[in-house]
Design an enzyme around this catalytic site. Structure first.
Site, PDB file in Angstrom:
ATOM      1  N   LYS A  92     -54.455 -29.450  67.840  1.00  0.00           N
ATOM      2  CA  LYS A  92     -55.218 -30.256  66.996  1.00  0.00           C
ATOM      3  C   LYS A  92     -56.751 -29.843  66.984  1.00  0.00           C
ATOM      4  O   LYS A  92     -57.408 -29.969  67.674  1.00  0.00           O
ATOM      5  CB  LYS A  92     -55.325 -31.658  67.074  1.00  0.00           C
ATOM      6  CG  LYS A  92     -55.807 -32.436  65.991  1.00  0.00           C
ATOM      7  CD  LYS A  92     -56.313 -33.947  66.334  1.00  0.00           C
ATOM      8  CE  LYS A  92     -57.760 -33.844  66.735  1.00  0.00           C
ATOM      9  NZ  LYS A  92     -59.048 -33.649  65.744  1.00  0.00           N
TER      10      LYS A  92
ATOM     11  N   GLU B  66     -61.864 -29.785  79.588  1.00  0.00           N
ATOM     12  CA  GLU B  66     -63.192 -29.054  79.552  1.00  0.00           C
ATOM     13  C   GLU B  66     -64.203 -29.722  78.981  1.00  0.00           C
ATOM     14  O   GLU B  66     -63.925 -30.145  77.802  1.00  0.00           O
ATOM     15  CB  GLU B  66     -63.023 -27.774  78.753  1.00  0.00           C
ATOM     16  CG  GLU B  66     -62.321 -26.747  79.283  1.00  0.00           C
ATOM     17  CD  GLU B  66     -62.605 -25.907  80.583  1.00  0.00           C
ATOM     18  OE1 GLU B  66     -63.855 -26.124  80.804  1.00  0.00           O
ATOM     19  OE2 GLU B  66     -61.823 -25.193  81.294  1.00  0.00           O
TER      20      GLU B  66
ATOM     21  N   CYS C 204     -71.313 -26.285  75.321  1.00  0.00           N
ATOM     22  CA  CYS C 204     -71.125 -27.260  76.561  1.00  0.00           C
ATOM     23  C   CYS C 204     -71.898 -26.573  77.700  1.00  0.00           C
ATOM     24  O   CYS C 204     -72.408 -27.386  78.636  1.00  0.00           O
ATOM     25  CB  CYS C 204     -69.739 -27.337  76.848  1.00  0.00           C
ATOM     26  SG  CYS C 204     -68.725 -25.965  76.946  1.00  0.00           S
TER      27      CYS C 204
ATOM     28  N   GLU D  60     -76.359 -35.292  77.417  1.00  0.00           N
ATOM     29  CA  GLU D  60     -76.144 -34.131  76.622  1.00  0.00           C
ATOM     30  C   GLU D  60     -76.495 -34.106  75.193  1.00  0.00           C
ATOM     31  O   GLU D  60     -75.973 -35.206  74.574  1.00  0.00           O
ATOM     32  CB  GLU D  60     -74.666 -33.959  76.700  1.00  0.00           C
ATOM     33  CG  GLU D  60     -74.221 -32.483  76.065  1.00  0.00           C
ATOM     34  CD  GLU D  60     -72.709 -31.992  76.293  1.00  0.00           C
ATOM     35  OE1 GLU D  60     -71.827 -32.808  75.760  1.00  0.00           O
ATOM     36  OE2 GLU D  60     -72.428 -30.930  76.791  1.00  0.00           O
TER      37      GLU D  60
HETATM   38  P1  NAP Z   1     -65.256 -35.103  70.849  1.00  0.00           P
HETATM   39  O1  NAP Z   1     -65.540 -36.281  69.947  1.00  0.00           O
HETATM   40  O2  NAP Z   1     -65.071 -35.447  72.242  1.00  0.00           O
HETATM   41  O3  NAP Z   1     -64.018 -34.360  70.187  1.00  0.00           O
HETATM   42  C1  NAP Z   1     -63.454 -33.224  70.557  1.00  0.00           C
HETATM   43  C2  NAP Z   1     -61.903 -33.263  70.084  1.00  0.00           C
HETATM   44  O4  NAP Z   1     -61.293 -34.491  70.585  1.00  0.00           O
HETATM   45  C3  NAP Z   1     -61.879 -33.258  68.603  1.00  0.00           C
HETATM   46  O5  NAP Z   1     -60.833 -32.816  68.354  1.00  0.00           O
HETATM   47  C4  NAP Z   1     -62.040 -34.986  68.365  1.00  0.00           C
HETATM   48  O6  NAP Z   1     -61.381 -35.208  67.170  1.00  0.00           O
HETATM   49  C5  NAP Z   1     -60.832 -35.257  69.558  1.00  0.00           C
HETATM   50  N1  NAP Z   1     -60.788 -36.720  69.651  1.00  0.00           N
HETATM   51  C6  NAP Z   1     -61.887 -37.536  69.467  1.00  0.00           C
HETATM   52  N2  NAP Z   1     -61.723 -38.656  69.871  1.00  0.00           N
HETATM   53  C7  NAP Z   1     -60.153 -38.740  70.373  1.00  0.00           C
HETATM   54  C8  NAP Z   1     -59.401 -39.874  70.609  1.00  0.00           C
HETATM   55  N3  NAP Z   1     -59.619 -40.996  70.933  1.00  0.00           N
HETATM   56  N4  NAP Z   1     -58.176 -39.421  71.189  1.00  0.00           N
HETATM   57  C9  NAP Z   1     -57.641 -37.764  71.001  1.00  0.00           C
HETATM   58  N5  NAP Z   1     -58.656 -36.918  70.455  1.00  0.00           N
HETATM   59  C10 NAP Z   1     -59.918 -37.298  70.059  1.00  0.00           C
HETATM   60  O7  NAP Z   1     -66.243 -34.149  70.968  1.00  0.00           O
HETATM   61  P2  NAP Z   1     -67.193 -33.472  69.748  1.00  0.00           P
HETATM   62  O8  NAP Z   1     -68.284 -34.514  69.469  1.00  0.00           O
HETATM   63  O9  NAP Z   1     -66.206 -32.853  68.747  1.00  0.00           O
HETATM   64  O10 NAP Z   1     -67.784 -32.003  70.576  1.00  0.00           O
HETATM   65  C11 NAP Z   1     -68.872 -32.009  71.381  1.00  0.00           C
HETATM   66  C12 NAP Z   1     -68.574 -32.047  72.659  1.00  0.00           C
HETATM   67  O11 NAP Z   1     -67.729 -31.247  73.407  1.00  0.00           O
HETATM   68  C13 NAP Z   1     -69.937 -32.107  73.540  1.00  0.00           C
HETATM   69  O12 NAP Z   1     -69.968 -33.163  74.504  1.00  0.00           O
HETATM   70  C14 NAP Z   1     -69.498 -30.607  74.454  1.00  0.00           C
HETATM   71  O13 NAP Z   1     -70.206 -30.663  75.601  1.00  0.00           O
HETATM   72  C15 NAP Z   1     -67.932 -30.761  74.565  1.00  0.00           C
HETATM   73  N6  NAP Z   1     -67.673 -29.389  74.746  1.00  0.00           N
HETATM   74  C16 NAP Z   1     -67.038 -28.979  75.896  1.00  0.00           C
HETATM   75  C17 NAP Z   1     -66.498 -27.561  76.029  1.00  0.00           C
HETATM   76  C18 NAP Z   1     -66.056 -27.001  77.387  1.00  0.00           C
HETATM   77  O14 NAP Z   1     -65.684 -26.108  77.528  1.00  0.00           O
HETATM   78  N7  NAP Z   1     -66.699 -27.851  78.454  1.00  0.00           N
HETATM   79  C19 NAP Z   1     -66.684 -26.814  74.950  1.00  0.00           C
HETATM   80  C20 NAP Z   1     -66.875 -27.378  73.790  1.00  0.00           C
HETATM   81  C21 NAP Z   1     -67.407 -28.604  73.903  1.00  0.00           C
HETATM   82  P3  NAP Z   1     -62.188 -35.419  65.922  1.00  0.00           P
HETATM   83  O15 NAP Z   1     -62.738 -33.952  65.477  1.00  0.00           O
HETATM   84  O16 NAP Z   1     -61.498 -35.750  64.385  1.00  0.00           O
HETATM   85  O17 NAP Z   1     -63.286 -36.158  66.188  1.00  0.00           O
END
Ligand code: NAP
Ligand code: MG
Length: 501
Positions: A194, A269, A303, A404
């Site tokens: 997804k 991650e 991240c 963050e």
């Molecule tokens: P996010 O809201 O956590 O979303 C990440 C993914 O999870 C998206 O595909 C999102 O779908 C999905 N998601 C959201 N709520 C969910 C739920 N309740 N159940 C299952 N899946 C769900 O994060 P974001 O705001 O898109 O991205 C930014 C964050 O990602 C930052 O905090 C960053 O640090 C972290 N990140 C970490 C890494 C790493 O390698 N450690 C790499 C990149 C980013 P939707 O798009 O539909 O919300």
């Protein structure tokens, strides 16, 4: 500047501008969502709609999981020799390389990132990642154990976990898909992926190439949709054996809870608040641009961004002045499609509000802005642009030094000595990455080994290679991606005993 001012590759234009619905990829076919629902995806530089995408929900996830299960248990994939699996992954890498320009443009249109980064970072790292894991398909070996029982032979097999649900974020849409798919496919798993709702297009273009490469139906299924519906359906599905997630720590915790019910394997991650430490003996001709790129790369939506900048007090004022001048003079904001752009817009209006909200919070709590500190205006007012921002007079306990931000905002703080900075650098719930700038290798190694972080960069920052592991200490994650380490995420161990008496 409108996107129409830029010449797109005809295949990109065809893919993005055709105004047809981008369908889900399930069981080797492009299909509409069962509900018939779609959602728009936008260009963050202009706010214009790029395409409508079929929206996966529970029933679509169910269909994708059935396709992945069939492919895993019964299809040609389940009988495929490792060398043939390798060949398919190599073919996919070749096709991505063939369409590199299209991928770069799609990535810039959908995410906003500078085309020069999409071209020189996202796409080549993706190709290299698939090639690296193609190589592993033929090298996943077991073991023979010298057990203390006569006439018994005991050996260990490393078997694929099965059907894997993968959920990825929007900051490196194609590369995150590659990080997830590479190891899963090399080990023989099947996948339901997804993408993030904000950036589904490059994964759907990848689906076309997965089909063209000749992967058997159901091996990879790509199901854009929303986190709370599609993502949750995937992470709670009882026939998914493992869930691999990249995103926020907050959602990572939800994923672990979802997975607990059927005891799915989980790898995560997550976020970070990474310290970047500049010692007085650093080579400043490298440390200054290095520290700025550490936070400004990908608009700070990384991240591992070096968002807490600790500068030794003896060089603090001068180094800060040089960094501010870098932010003012070297960063060129604009539409990502412009090859001269080095910083694009943030991915969405929501992200823009989040980042400017943090800037306001920093000011409220008494931090001072050395440069930036606002949304960009003028020509850039239509897109989600935030000016590169350097805060000083920041205290460790302020929100901008703890949470963050995921934008081009850095918190600069002076430090006294090694012990002081190590203690403060580790004073966070995160533990993803860290940077150290010094010419003294004794200082470098001492600090590197004492920091609680999954990656430490010395005199460099944000270095990645398919062969080198990446992942978090503490609340930055569980498990490692890349290198031999990622194979652990997708295999399980079987011990077989044979009595040859
Ligand atoms: P996010 O809201 O956590 O979303 C990440 C993914 O999870 C998206 O595909 C999102 O779908 C999905 N998601 C959201 N709520 C969910 C739920 N309740 N159940 C299952 N899946 C769900 O994060 P974001 O705001 O898109 O991205 C930014 C964050 O990602 C930052 O905090 C960053 O640090 C972290 N990140 C970490 C890494 C790493 O390698 N450690 C790499 C990149 C980013 P939707 O798009 O539909 O919300
Ligand atoms: Mg989100």
């Amino acid at each position: 500047m409108e996107t129409t001012a830029f010449q797109l590759n005809p295949r990109t234009a065809d893919f993005v501008k055709s105004k047809t619905i981008k369908k889900l990829f399930i069981g080797g076919q492009f299909v509409e969502a069962v509900s018939g629902k779609t959602f728009p995806t936008y260009n963050p530089a202009t706010g214009e709609i790029l395409a409508y995408v079929a929206e996966a929900e529970q029933e679509d996830i169910n269909r994708a999981v059935v396709a992945a299960r069939d492919a895993f248990e019964d299809g040609p994939w389940s009988r495929m020799l490792p060398q043939d699996r390798a060949r398919l992954i190599y073919t996919l890498a070749d096709l991505i390389e063939r369409d590199a320009d299209v991928f770069a443009e799609i990535e810039t249109l959908d995410n906003g990132k500078p085309i020069r980064e999409a071209k020189h970072v996202d796409v080549p790292l993706t190709v290299e990642h698939f090639r690296y894991y193609a190589g592993w398909a033929t090298k996943i070996t077991g073991d023979v154990i010298p057990v203390n029982v006569p006439n018994l032979h005991n050996y260990v097999r490393r078997e694929p976990i099965g059907v894997v649900g993968q959920i990825i974020p929007w900051n490196f849409p194609l590369l995150m898909a590659a990080w997830k798919l590479g190891a899963a496919l090399a080990t023989g798993c099947t996948v339901v992926l997804k993408p993030a709702e904000q950036t589904p297009l490059s994964a759907l273009y990848l689906a076309k190439l997965i089909q063209e490469a000749g992967f058997p139906p159901g091996v990879v299924n790509i199901v854009p949709g929303f986190g709370e519906t599609a993502g949750k359906a995937l992470a709670t599905h009882t026939d998914v054996d493992k869930v691999a997630f990249t995103g926020s720590t907050e959602v990572g915790k939800l994923i672990m809870n979802y997975a607990a019910d059927s005891l799915k394997r989980v790898s995560l991650e997550l976020g970070g608040k990474s310290p970047n430490i500049v010692f007085p003996d650093a080579d400043f001709s490298r440390a200054v641009p290095g520290a700025m790129q550490a936070i400004f790369f990908n608009q700070g939506q990384v991240c591992s961004a070096g968002s807490r900048l600790y500068i030794h007090k003896s060089v603090y004022d001068n180094a800060l002045a040089d960094m501010v001048s870098y932010a003012d003079k070297k960063v060129r904001q604009g539409n990502g499609l412009d090859p001269k752009t080095t910083m694009g817009p943030l991915v969405t209006g929501e992200q823009l509000n989040r980042v400017t909200g943090y800037i306001e919070k920093g000011l409220e709590q008494g931090a001072k802005v050395a440069t930036g500190g606002a949304r960009a205006d003028g020509d850039l007012a239509n897109g989600y642009f935030v000016r590169p921002t350097v805060f000083y007079d920041v205290q460790d306990e302020m929100t901008i030094a703890q949470e963050e931000i995921f934008g081009p905002v850095v918190a600069a703080m002076p430090f006294d000595d090694i012990d002081d900075v190590i203690k403060r650098a580790n004073l966070t719930t995160y533990g993803l990455a860290a940077g150290v700038w010094t010419q003294n290798m004794s200082t470098a190694f001492n600090v590197a080994h004492k920091l609680k972080a999954g990656s430490v960069w010395i005199n460099c920052y944000n270095m990645f290679d398919a062969a080198s592991p990446f992942g978090g200490f503490k609340q930055s994650g569980i498990g490692r991606e890349m290198g031999e380490y990622a194979l652990e995420n997708y295999t399980q161990i079987k011990s077989v005993w044979l009595n040859y008496n």
